[in-house]
Design a protein around this motif. Structure first.
Motif, mmCIF file in Angstrom:
data_model
loop_
_atom_site.group_PDB
_atom_site.id
_atom_site.type_symbol
_atom_site.label_atom_id
_atom_site.label_comp_id
_atom_site.label_asym_id
_atom_site.label_seq_id
_atom_site.Cartn_x
_atom_site.Cartn_y
_atom_site.Cartn_z
ATOM 1 N N LEU A 24 10.197 -12.429 58.530
ATOM 2 C CA LEU A 24 10.244 -11.588 57.688
ATOM 3 C C LEU A 24 10.988 -11.153 56.808
ATOM 4 C CD1 LEU A 24 7.658 -9.392 60.216
ATOM 5 C CD2 LEU A 24 6.688 -10.108 57.514
ATOM 6 N N LEU A 25 11.014 -10.066 55.648
ATOM 7 C CA LEU A 25 12.147 -9.422 55.444
ATOM 8 C C LEU A 25 12.496 -8.683 54.701
ATOM 9 C CD1 LEU A 25 14.564 -10.479 53.159
ATOM 10 C CD2 LEU A 25 13.171 -10.956 51.096
ATOM 11 N N VAL A 26 12.903 -7.302 55.594
ATOM 12 C CA VAL A 26 13.369 -6.192 55.216
ATOM 13 C C VAL A 26 13.161 -6.292 53.928
ATOM 14 C CG1 VAL A 26 14.055 -4.115 56.046
ATOM 15 C CG2 VAL A 26 13.414 -6.531 57.745
ATOM 16 N N PHE A 38 12.572 1.766 53.609
ATOM 17 C CA PHE A 38 12.290 0.297 53.532
ATOM 18 C C PHE A 38 11.113 -0.150 53.077
ATOM 19 C CE2 PHE A 38 12.968 0.657 58.470
ATOM 20 C CZ PHE A 38 12.027 -0.389 58.553
ATOM 21 N N VAL A 39 10.942 -1.612 52.939
ATOM 22 C CA VAL A 39 9.925 -2.209 53.043
ATOM 23 C C VAL A 39 9.863 -4.250 53.591
ATOM 24 C CG1 VAL A 39 7.712 -3.522 51.259
ATOM 25 C CG2 VAL A 39 9.167 -1.684 50.601
ATOM 26 N N LYS A 167 21.236 -16.781 55.459
ATOM 27 C CA LYS A 167 22.876 -17.066 54.293
ATOM 28 C C LYS A 167 22.360 -17.697 53.312
ATOM 29 C CE LYS A 167 24.815 -19.976 57.667
ATOM 30 N NZ LYS A 167 25.648 -21.468 58.245
ATOM 31 N N GLU A 168 20.689 -18.020 53.217
ATOM 32 C CA GLU A 168 20.387 -18.073 51.421
ATOM 33 C C GLU A 168 20.000 -16.871 50.840
ATOM 34 O OE1 GLU A 168 16.616 -18.964 54.359
ATOM 35 O OE2 GLU A 168 19.061 -19.388 54.077
ATOM 36 N N VAL A 169 19.817 -15.511 51.573
ATOM 37 C CA VAL A 169 19.830 -14.154 51.637
ATOM 38 C C VAL A 169 20.954 -13.526 51.002
ATOM 39 C CG1 VAL A 169 18.705 -11.589 52.174
ATOM 40 C CG2 VAL A 169 17.762 -13.715 51.963
ATOM 41 N N GLU A 170 21.855 -13.888 52.322
ATOM 42 C CA GLU A 170 23.301 -13.109 51.654
ATOM 43 C C GLU A 170 24.236 -13.988 50.616
ATOM 44 O OE1 GLU A 170 26.647 -12.765 55.864
ATOM 45 O OE2 GLU A 170 26.531 -14.654 54.966
ATOM 46 N N ASP A 177 21.081 -4.876 51.947
ATOM 47 C CA ASP A 177 20.544 -4.625 51.972
ATOM 48 C C ASP A 177 18.599 -5.544 52.149
ATOM 49 O OD1 ASP A 177 20.861 -1.727 51.074
ATOM 50 O OD2 ASP A 177 20.660 -1.714 48.828
ATOM 51 N N PHE A 178 19.403 -6.485 52.409
ATOM 52 C CA PHE A 178 18.374 -7.494 52.654
ATOM 53 C C PHE A 178 18.325 -7.884 53.911
ATOM 54 C CE2 PHE A 178 18.110 -6.459 48.133
ATOM 55 C CZ PHE A 178 16.508 -7.067 47.924
ATOM 56 N N TYR A 179 17.561 -8.031 54.711
ATOM 57 C CA TYR A 179 17.986 -9.054 56.290
ATOM 58 C C TYR A 179 16.359 -9.208 56.930
ATOM 59 C CZ TYR A 179 16.682 -4.328 58.210
ATOM 60 O OH TYR A 179 15.687 -3.444 59.248
ATOM 61 N N HIS A 180 16.684 -10.239 58.087
ATOM 62 C CA HIS A 180 15.210 -10.753 57.865
ATOM 63 C C HIS A 180 15.485 -10.571 59.430
ATOM 64 C CE1 HIS A 180 18.192 -13.770 59.289
ATOM 65 N NE2 HIS A 180 16.931 -14.279 60.169
ATOM 66 N N VAL A 181 13.888 -10.223 59.582
ATOM 67 C CA VAL A 181 13.658 -10.619 60.814
ATOM 68 C C VAL A 181 13.005 -11.839 61.542
ATOM 69 C CG1 VAL A 181 12.508 -8.720 62.493
ATOM 70 C CG2 VAL A 181 13.353 -7.688 61.110
ATOM 71 N N VAL A 182 12.996 -12.440 62.998
ATOM 72 C CA VAL A 182 12.353 -13.317 63.410
ATOM 73 C C VAL A 182 11.914 -12.742 64.517
ATOM 74 C CG1 VAL A 182 12.410 -15.720 64.021
ATOM 75 C CG2 VAL A 182 13.198 -15.214 62.112
ATOM 76 N N VAL A 183 10.250 -12.604 64.667
ATOM 77 C CA VAL A 183 9.464 -12.219 65.675
ATOM 78 C C VAL A 183 8.211 -13.317 66.028
ATOM 79 C CG1 VAL A 183 7.653 -10.930 66.125
ATOM 80 C CG2 VAL A 183 8.916 -10.139 64.305
ATOM 81 N N LYS A 184 8.802 -13.424 67.452
ATOM 82 C CA LYS A 184 7.907 -14.548 68.597
ATOM 83 C C LYS A 184 7.162 -14.555 68.259
ATOM 84 C CE LYS A 184 12.389 -16.441 70.044
ATOM 85 N NZ LYS A 184 12.321 -17.960 69.117
ATOM 86 N N PRO A 185 6.015 -15.468 69.062
ATOM 87 C CA PRO A 185 4.665 -15.214 68.610
ATOM 88 C C PRO A 185 4.039 -15.162 69.607
ATOM 89 C CG PRO A 185 5.088 -17.794 68.576
ATOM 90 C CD PRO A 185 6.533 -17.231 68.654
#
Length: 209
Positions: A24-26, A38-39, A167-170, A177-185
């Motif tokens: 998910l992208l914040v 934030f969204v 890396k691509e977001v950075e 102002d943009f970062y990602h969150v990886v959530v496990k199953p």
């Protein structure tokens, strides 16, 4: 449990538990909206999954609201205040679910050590009712959230959530102002972003006034 079946851990609702890993992208709201929040969007579909309203929207310090993609309130996040809390060595937050009658039910609490004597202690989270009983906590934060390099770890030491910057977001955004969150199953994503909203506020970021 059948082989290959994902164990679900609903804290807010099983509706927010995915059978597969989710990225998910914040996106923080513009700085001109003081304490705006934030969204959260799905990286694959770009669909808005959650929104967090900060104190600049609510007009109340120490209070945040997590909403779903349609704008319906899921969680009220409130920092405990008062003389007892002022003298405490912990900063304490509670997460409350909101039903259609707007009644509140505590589903987790978070303790952030503020005393210099406890600086080596991690931020820890307890669910209500407890998910795990072998320790005094269910999850803890490891790493440093302002650097967008931290994780949520369960009491067995498993990383269930990873916060970072792709890396691509950075390279494209060159912005925190943009970062990602990886959530496990199986992990409740609404719970995850309730915790992230509190971390955002503790460290004076997009939800803080």
């Amino acid at each position: 449990m059948a082989a290959g079946k994902t164990s679900m851990m609903p804290i807010i609702s099983k509706l927010y538990c995915s059978s597969s890993q989710t990225v998910l992208l914040v996106r923080r709201r513009p700085h001109v909206v003081n304490g705006g929040g934030f969204v959260v969007s799905d990286c694959c579909t770009q669909k808005v999954v959650f929104r967090v309203d900060g104190c600049g929207v609510l007009g109340t310090s120490g209070q945040l609201i997590l909403k779903d993609g349609d704008g319906d309130a899921l969680l009220l996040l409130r920092r405990k205040e008062g003389l007892v809390e002022a003298l405490s060595i912990y900063r304490k937050w509670k997460g409350y679910t909101l039903d259609y009658e707007r009644s509140q039910k505590v589903v987790f609490n978070l303790k952030d050590p503020v005393s210099c004597l406890l600086r080596n202690n991690a931020i820890r989270i307890c669910t209500e009712p407890r998910v795990v009983s072998n320790k005094g906590w269910d999850f803890e934060i490891r790493g440093y959230f302002p650097d967008k390099n931290c994780s949520v770890v369960d009491s067995w030491g498993n990383i269930v959530v990873q916060v970072g910057v792709k890396k691509e977001v950075e390279q494209v955004m060159e912005s925190k102002d943009f970062y990602h969150v990886v959530v496990k199953p199986g992990i409740d994503q609404a719970f995850v972003f309730g915790v992230i909203a509190i971390l955002d506020n503790i460290y004076g970021e997009s939800t803080y006034c």
